[in-house]
Design a protein around this motif. Structure first.
Motif, mmCIF file in Angstrom:
data_model
loop_
_atom_site.group_PDB
_atom_site.id
_atom_site.type_symbol
_atom_site.label_atom_id
_atom_site.label_comp_id
_atom_site.label_asym_id
_atom_site.label_seq_id
_atom_site.Cartn_x
_atom_site.Cartn_y
_atom_site.Cartn_z
ATOM 1 N N ASN A 286 13.403 -2.696 -0.344
ATOM 2 C CA ASN A 286 13.771 -2.164 0.873
ATOM 3 C C ASN A 286 13.041 -0.874 0.874
ATOM 4 O OD1 ASN A 286 15.909 -0.294 2.141
ATOM 5 N ND2 ASN A 286 16.066 -1.640 3.588
ATOM 6 N N SER A 287 12.038 0.193 2.208
ATOM 7 C CA SER A 287 11.254 1.271 2.119
ATOM 8 C C SER A 287 12.579 2.531 1.965
ATOM 9 C CB SER A 287 10.570 1.172 3.365
ATOM 10 O OG SER A 287 10.185 2.887 3.430
ATOM 11 N N LYS A 288 13.786 2.578 2.190
ATOM 12 C CA LYS A 288 14.553 3.633 2.235
ATOM 13 C C LYS A 288 14.796 3.339 0.756
ATOM 14 C CE LYS A 288 16.043 4.107 6.636
ATOM 15 N NZ LYS A 288 17.390 4.084 7.723
ATOM 16 N N LYS A 289 15.409 2.808 -0.015
ATOM 17 C CA LYS A 289 15.810 1.994 -1.398
ATOM 18 C C LYS A 289 14.787 2.658 -2.436
ATOM 19 C CE LYS A 289 18.347 -0.862 -4.380
ATOM 20 N NZ LYS A 289 18.802 -2.250 -5.079
ATOM 21 N N PHE A 290 13.925 1.662 -2.191
ATOM 22 C CA PHE A 290 12.108 2.444 -2.727
ATOM 23 C C PHE A 290 11.943 3.893 -3.265
ATOM 24 C CE2 PHE A 290 8.321 3.435 -3.978
ATOM 25 C CZ PHE A 290 7.812 2.769 -4.557
ATOM 26 N N ASP A 291 12.155 4.963 -2.174
ATOM 27 C CA ASP A 291 11.830 5.956 -1.990
ATOM 28 C C ASP A 291 13.397 6.849 -2.604
ATOM 29 O OD1 ASP A 291 9.492 5.499 -0.394
ATOM 30 O OD2 ASP A 291 10.356 6.005 1.623
ATOM 31 N N LYS A 292 14.619 5.845 -2.176
ATOM 32 C CA LYS A 292 15.030 7.042 -2.754
ATOM 33 C C LYS A 292 15.293 7.219 -4.624
ATOM 34 C CE LYS A 292 20.401 6.926 -3.186
ATOM 35 N NZ LYS A 292 20.767 6.461 -3.918
ATOM 36 N N THR A 293 15.281 5.293 -4.724
ATOM 37 C CA THR A 293 15.157 5.744 -6.403
ATOM 38 C C THR A 293 13.967 6.076 -7.234
ATOM 39 O OG1 THR A 293 16.160 3.226 -5.845
ATOM 40 C CG2 THR A 293 15.027 3.885 -7.916
ATOM 41 N N VAL A 294 12.717 6.290 -6.467
ATOM 42 C CA VAL A 294 11.723 7.008 -6.819
ATOM 43 C C VAL A 294 11.731 8.607 -7.273
ATOM 44 C CG1 VAL A 294 9.587 7.392 -6.768
ATOM 45 C CG2 VAL A 294 9.828 5.293 -6.224
ATOM 46 N N LYS A 295 12.676 9.257 -6.048
ATOM 47 C CA LYS A 295 13.109 10.441 -6.349
ATOM 48 C C LYS A 295 14.167 10.566 -7.512
ATOM 49 C CE LYS A 295 12.831 11.679 -1.622
ATOM 50 N NZ LYS A 295 12.663 12.535 -0.115
ATOM 51 N N GLU A 296 15.264 9.380 -8.031
ATOM 52 C CA GLU A 296 16.236 9.294 -8.957
ATOM 53 C C GLU A 296 14.813 9.896 -9.788
ATOM 54 O OE1 GLU A 296 18.190 6.926 -7.627
ATOM 55 O OE2 GLU A 296 19.780 8.149 -6.312
ATOM 56 N N ALA A 297 14.515 8.395 -10.332
ATOM 57 C CA ALA A 297 13.859 8.756 -10.903
ATOM 58 C C ALA A 297 12.503 9.246 -11.753
ATOM 59 C CB ALA A 297 13.070 7.262 -11.578
ATOM 60 N N VAL A 298 12.244 10.049 -10.666
ATOM 61 C CA VAL A 298 11.932 11.309 -11.366
ATOM 62 C C VAL A 298 12.451 12.803 -11.824
ATOM 63 C CG1 VAL A 298 10.212 13.126 -10.555
ATOM 64 C CG2 VAL A 298 9.918 11.007 -9.629
ATOM 65 N N GLU A 299 13.470 13.043 -10.930
ATOM 66 C CA GLU A 299 14.889 13.723 -11.980
ATOM 67 C C GLU A 299 15.090 13.218 -13.226
ATOM 68 O OE1 GLU A 299 18.321 14.117 -8.735
ATOM 69 O OE2 GLU A 299 17.031 13.998 -7.483
ATOM 70 N N ILE A 300 15.207 11.775 -14.116
ATOM 71 C CA ILE A 300 15.610 11.473 -14.946
ATOM 72 C C ILE A 300 13.902 11.713 -15.718
ATOM 73 C CG2 ILE A 300 15.838 9.632 -16.836
ATOM 74 C CD1 ILE A 300 17.571 9.193 -14.443
ATOM 75 N N SER A 301 12.648 11.536 -15.583
ATOM 76 C CA SER A 301 11.669 11.816 -16.045
ATOM 77 C C SER A 301 10.841 11.775 -15.160
ATOM 78 C CB SER A 301 11.145 9.504 -16.669
ATOM 79 O OG SER A 301 10.033 10.516 -17.083
ATOM 80 N N PRO A 302 10.788 14.253 -15.232
ATOM 81 C CA PRO A 302 9.369 14.845 -14.530
ATOM 82 C C PRO A 302 8.219 13.899 -14.163
ATOM 83 C CG PRO A 302 11.749 15.706 -15.487
ATOM 84 C CD PRO A 302 11.762 14.731 -16.198
ATOM 85 N N LYS A 303 7.920 14.051 -15.386
ATOM 86 C CA LYS A 303 5.944 13.076 -15.696
ATOM 87 C C LYS A 303 5.969 11.955 -16.157
ATOM 88 C CE LYS A 303 4.922 18.297 -17.062
ATOM 89 N NZ LYS A 303 5.149 19.049 -18.583
ATOM 90 N N ARG B 171 0.912 -1.485 -0.452
ATOM 91 C CA ARG B 171 -0.143 -0.300 0.170
ATOM 92 C C ARG B 171 0.715 0.834 0.182
ATOM 93 N NH1 ARG B 171 -5.692 -0.521 0.762
ATOM 94 N NH2 ARG B 171 -6.700 -2.622 1.903
ATOM 95 N N PRO B 172 1.999 1.557 0.293
ATOM 96 C CA PRO B 172 2.207 2.557 0.726
ATOM 97 C C PRO B 172 3.539 2.387 -0.257
ATOM 98 C CG PRO B 172 2.956 1.625 2.906
ATOM 99 C CD PRO B 172 2.661 0.355 1.672
ATOM 100 N N ARG B 173 4.145 1.948 -1.315
ATOM 101 C CA ARG B 173 3.937 1.860 -1.949
ATOM 102 C C ARG B 173 3.580 2.328 -3.424
ATOM 103 N NH1 ARG B 173 7.894 -0.348 0.825
ATOM 104 N NH2 ARG B 173 8.935 -1.000 1.257
ATOM 105 N N ILE B 174 1.840 2.025 -3.462
ATOM 106 C CA ILE B 174 1.196 2.655 -4.526
ATOM 107 C C ILE B 174 0.886 3.545 -4.273
ATOM 108 C CG2 ILE B 174 -0.759 1.906 -5.611
ATOM 109 C CD1 ILE B 174 0.874 -0.277 -6.474
ATOM 110 N N ALA B 175 0.638 3.959 -3.156
ATOM 111 C CA ALA B 175 0.685 5.297 -2.873
ATOM 112 C C ALA B 175 1.817 6.223 -2.992
ATOM 113 C CB ALA B 175 0.082 5.103 -0.952
ATOM 114 N N THR B 176 2.599 5.835 -3.087
ATOM 115 C CA THR B 176 3.633 7.463 -3.571
ATOM 116 C C THR B 176 3.956 7.382 -5.013
ATOM 117 O OG1 THR B 176 5.594 6.537 -2.255
ATOM 118 C CG2 THR B 176 6.783 7.258 -4.021
ATOM 119 N N LEU B 177 3.543 5.896 -5.769
ATOM 120 C CA LEU B 177 3.496 6.433 -7.130
ATOM 121 C C LEU B 177 2.479 6.521 -7.452
ATOM 122 C CD1 LEU B 177 4.564 2.704 -7.538
ATOM 123 C CD2 LEU B 177 5.868 4.609 -8.353
#
Length: 405
Positions: free
Chosen positions: A219-236, A189-195
């Motif tokens: 891992n929760s920390k790795k997931f959140d960190k990677t999502v932020k990095e992915a958004v930097e590459i693909s902002p939309k 649930r938390p990861r789907i909510a983040t996306l």
């Protein structure tokens, strides 16, 4: 040793006497004798367990010995009942061996009350027996998960929240059986909510959970960190490529990711080219270094395409250089040198379309002008044999090769 022998003799005599109470008998046995007897029993059980794992589960002696540290059988009755159940549900000898090697504790489970309900549940939603056997032997921990607290809640969530149909649920199980044994509230649930907060569309989430649910198990920390990095590459992140990007970034270590980026830089890609390629086709990062170098070498050296042009169609890097890229590009090169087509032809038109389209568009159409085209396409005739290896091409090979190395 003498003390132990004396104690055993006394114990034998004491048991022969009907007048001595059992509590007195037990209290009269020295602790050293009790310990010795207990160790002997455990050794016998381990020996039987090792033998059983070898004969009934197909494990090697060394693997069986290692597995026996996690489980002990006093008799064959319990594990036999488990194996009988598994065989009745499509498990082959190979599946059983794999399961026993990975999680021998399953062989001590209650087949009727613990294992059967889970097998029946997955069968009820249409999971084929082959997929069941493959998934459970590959991830046997799922057989130990709670049906009511873990498996069914995840299934209901996929159906009612992610809105997967039955076919998608079955594919999700096939590709990521671990998903059904994870903690719904803590991990999914938390990861789907983040996306969703990033406006990742429902269609992309559906694809993620169906084919790439392993992304949600990081891992929760790795997931959140990677999502932020992915958004930097693909902002939309409005399409499925964002999910692919996220999967690639989570699947590769930081060092491997940086190494691949450096390989592309050596091949002539700028930072803008890298960003563009990752947005268009993140799976280009899954291509091996050897294949990247080979494809870029041919497309840049032999064909004269700019590295930036390849970054616009990065999926061409996945094709076999020998079986697809070289045959098609050789035909193209002949047509260009003969002045039959423009040298500005689009790379995607040459490599991305199916064989029928390519043959109709570039071979059959010019067969009268260049009768050898089909032989060139099939690798029977080289450009050098046609005398079409130009000085310009040879010079470009030297220049770009020095850049690649």
């Amino acid at each position: 040793m003498l003390c132990k022998r004396v104690a055993l003799v006394l114990l034998t005599k004491a048991r022969a006497s009907c007048d001595l109470p059992q509590t007195l008998l037990r209290s009269s046995i020295p602790n050293s004798v009790k310990s010795f007897s207990s160790k002997r029993v455990k050794a016998d059980e381990q020996s039987f367990t090792v033998s059983y794992l070898i004969s009934s589960c197909g494990l090697s002696p060394q693997t069986a010995l290692s597995a026996s540290q996690k489980v002990n059988f006093r008799s064959a009755e319990q594990p036999d009942s488990v194996l009988a159940l598994l065989r009745n549900h499509g498990f082959t000898a190979a599946h059983i061996s794999r399961l026993a090697r990975r999680c021998p504790q399953v062989l001590s489970s209650d087949p009727k009350n613990t294992l059967l309900p889970k097998l029946e549940f997955f069968e009820s939603i249409g999971i084929p027996s082959t997929d069941l056997a493959n998934s459970f032997s590959g991830y046997p921990t799922l057989l130990k998960c709670s049906l009511t607290d873990q498996i069914i809640p995840v299934y209901n969530y996929l159906k009612t929240v992610i809105l997967l149909n039955d076919k998608q649920v079955r594919k999700s199980f096939r590709y990521s059986p671990r998903l059904f044994g994870t903690n719904l509230e803590k991990n999914i649930r938390p990861r789907i909510a983040t996306l969703r907060e990033l406006n990742v569309p429902a269609s992309a989430l559906s694809v993620l959970v169906t084919y790439n649910a392993s992304v949600l198990l990081q891992n929760s920390k790795k997931f959140d960190k990677t999502v932020k990095e992915a958004v930097e590459i693909s902002p939309k992140p409005l399409n499925g490529t964002f999910v692919q990007l996220l999967k690639m970034m989570l699947g590769l270590s930081n060092s491997t990711w940086e190494h691949k980026m450096e390989v592309f830089r050596k091949c002539g890609w700028s930072e803008d080219d890298l960003q563009l390629a990752l947005k268009k086709f993140p799976f280009c990062m899954s291509v091996s270094e050897k294949k990247i170098m080979s494809a870029m070498d041919f497309l840049v050296n032999e064909m004269g395409w700019k590295p930036a042009a390849i970054a616009k169609v990065p999926s061409v890097l996945l094709f076999s250089v020998k079986r697809r890229t070289i045959p098609r590009c050789s035909v193209l090169k002949v047509l260009i040198l003969k002045g039959l087509i423009s040298k500005d032809v689009c790379l995607s038109t040459v490599l991305m379309r199916n064989d029928k389209y390519f043959l109709d568009r570039f071979v059959t159409k010019y067969a009268q002008d260049v009768p050898q085209l089909l032989d060139i396409f099939n690798g029977k005739v080289s450009l050098a044999e046609l005398g079409l290896e130009t000085e310009e091409t040879c010079g470009r090979k030297t220049i770009v090769a020095s850049r690649l190395h």
